[in-house]
Design a protein around this motif. Structure first.
Motif, PDB file in Angstrom:
ATOM      1  N   GLN A   1       0.745  -1.601  -0.347  1.00 49.80           N
ATOM      2  CA  GLN A   1       0.127   0.148   0.433  1.00 49.80           C
ATOM      3  C   GLN A   1       0.396   0.987   0.001  1.00 49.80           C
ATOM      4  N   PRO A   2       0.680   2.564  -0.353  1.00 44.68           N
ATOM      5  CA  PRO A   2       0.798   3.386  -0.475  1.00 44.68           C
ATOM      6  C   PRO A   2       1.082   4.391   1.028  1.00 44.68           C
ATOM      7  N   LEU A   3       2.329   3.886   0.876  1.00 47.49           N
ATOM      8  CA  LEU A   3       1.796   4.864   3.104  1.00 47.49           C
ATOM      9  C   LEU A   3       2.265   6.150   2.825  1.00 47.49           C
ATOM     10  N   VAL A   4       1.892   7.164   3.529  1.00 47.88           N
ATOM     11  CA  VAL A   4       1.932   8.677   3.572  1.00 47.88           C
ATOM     12  C   VAL A   4       2.179   8.760   5.411  1.00 47.88           C
ATOM     13  N   LYS A   5       2.041   8.343   6.080  1.00 45.70           N
ATOM     14  CA  LYS A   5       2.918   9.417   7.522  1.00 45.70           C
ATOM     15  C   LYS A   5       2.415   8.194   8.543  1.00 45.70           C
ATOM     16  N   ILE A   6       2.967   8.117   9.958  1.00 44.02           N
ATOM     17  CA  ILE A   6       2.762   7.471  10.656  1.00 44.02           C
ATOM     18  C   ILE A   6       2.167   8.086  12.059  1.00 44.02           C
ATOM     19  N   LEU A   7       1.993   7.944  13.056  1.00 44.30           N
ATOM     20  CA  LEU A   7       1.961   8.991  14.197  1.00 44.30           C
ATOM     21  C   LEU A   7       1.455   8.336  15.564  1.00 44.30           C
ATOM     22  N   TYR A   8       2.452   8.933  16.492  1.00 42.30           N
ATOM     23  CA  TYR A   8       1.745   7.894  18.017  1.00 42.30           C
ATOM     24  C   TYR A   8       0.904   8.893  18.544  1.00 42.30           C
ATOM     25  N   GLN A   9       0.502   8.011  19.651  1.00 40.55           N
ATOM     26  CA  GLN A   9      -0.851   8.855  19.991  1.00 40.55           C
ATOM     27  C   GLN A   9      -0.993   8.968  22.126  1.00 40.55           C
ATOM     28  N   ALA A  10      -0.628  10.012  22.576  1.00 40.29           N
ATOM     29  CA  ALA A  10       0.429  10.297  24.195  1.00 40.29           C
ATOM     30  C   ALA A  10      -0.421  11.153  24.329  1.00 40.29           C
ATOM     31  N   ASP A  11      -1.258  11.468  25.688  1.00 41.75           N
ATOM     32  CA  ASP A  11      -1.911  11.830  26.370  1.00 41.75           C
ATOM     33  C   ASP A  11      -0.693  13.070  27.273  1.00 41.75           C
ATOM     34  N   ASP A  12       0.467  12.702  27.720  1.00 41.31           N
ATOM     35  CA  ASP A  12       1.064  13.136  28.664  1.00 41.31           C
ATOM     36  C   ASP A  12       2.276  13.910  27.167  1.00 41.31           C
ATOM     37  N   PRO A  13       2.608  14.704  27.602  1.00 40.95           N
ATOM     38  CA  PRO A  13       3.346  15.759  26.700  1.00 40.95           C
ATOM     39  C   PRO A  13       4.388  15.296  26.832  1.00 40.95           C
TER      40      PRO A  13
END
Length: 272
Positions: free
Chosen positions: A149-161
């Protein structure tokens, strides 16, 4: 006169209930009626904003556009025609994902036409369901199935800055000079290929439309919006923007995203 407006969605155009206010809607419709390009410039998929485009009278419209995935793709609204894909190498995505698995961190992986999540909390699922109609939950830590698949972005989710900052620094050290790293929505660390961001995609689209940078207004609130504010002739921060965004902006609205700050900017600078 501004011919193109690029606008972030979450915490900028959308209110705190993830809706577009009537006042914002009316101002945007007035701008496009006078011939302007109003471009949603978002970290999200273009597929997730179709209801928003419908409300704004922009769905399936020729010569109107969406910039998605923090600059990962440029799409014409007519038939969702994908004009540009700024792809992320699979091996880069895999390294970032594997590090998150070791740290037990929630991950979103964006393909051009799909969102895949790893270990989202119930709170994160509720947040996403307000904004995205369709996504898949990964059940395995092996993501080789996404290789084609053409992948364009990945991210992490975390509440703590503090954790978000730590994660960003760790991944930057893991993949030096390979990434554009930004933050958004007070919950995400986002990774795009180096040199790809909302600003570069804004200028790519402007070149196609023969619009000068001086004829662009950009409106945002968070660090992933900085590049487009800096690329535009006028950068605008809504009142709830971060300190860095406010400092970079040529104008800061008196209204927050929950008070139709986008309409304030359009009425002040863009409407005839």
């Amino acid at each position: 006169m501004y011919k193109m407006i690029v606008c972030d969605m979450d915490e900028t155009l959308l209110d705190n209930q993830a809706k577009i206010s009537k006042k914002n809607e009316q101002a945007i419709k007035a701008f496009t009626a006078q011939g302007g390009h109003f471009v949603l410039n978002t970290g999200r998929s273009f597929l997730s904003v179709q209801d928003n485009l419908k409300q704004l009278g922009l769905i399936d419209k020729p010569n109107q556009y969406v910039i998605a995935y923090n600059g990962g793709a440029i799409v014409e609204n007519r038939a969702n025609q994908i004009l540009t894909v700024n792809q992320m190498p699979f091996e880069t995505v895999k390294q970032i994902f594997d590090y998150a698995v070791k740290r037990n961190v929630t991950v979103h992986i964006y393909a051009v036409q799909g969102l895949y999540m790893w270990r989202p909390s119930e709170q994160e699922l509720q947040y996403i369901k307000q904004r995205v109609a369709d996504f898949d939950i990964l059940t395995s830590s092996n993501i080789d199935s996404l290789k084609q698949q053409p992948l364009v972005k990945i991210l992490y989710q975390a509440d703590d800055p503090a954790l978000r900052k730590e994660l960003s620094q760790a991944v930057a050290a893991l993949l030096p000079d390979e990434l554009t790293i930004t933050f958004s929505s007070n919950r995400y660390v986002e990774f795009n290929p180096a040199g790809i961001d909302k600003g570069t995609a804004t200028l790519q689209l402007a070149k196609q439309l023969r619009v000068k940078p001086s004829e662009i207004m950009a409106i945002g609130d968070n660090s992933n919006d900085l590049a487009m504010l800096n690329a535009a002739g006028l950068g605008v921060s809504v009142q709830n923007g971060t300190a860095a965004v406010k400092q970079a902006a040529g104008y800061v609205t008196q209204a927050t995203n929950d008070e139709s700050g986008v309409a304030e900017a359009l009425e002040k600078f863009a409407l005839i």
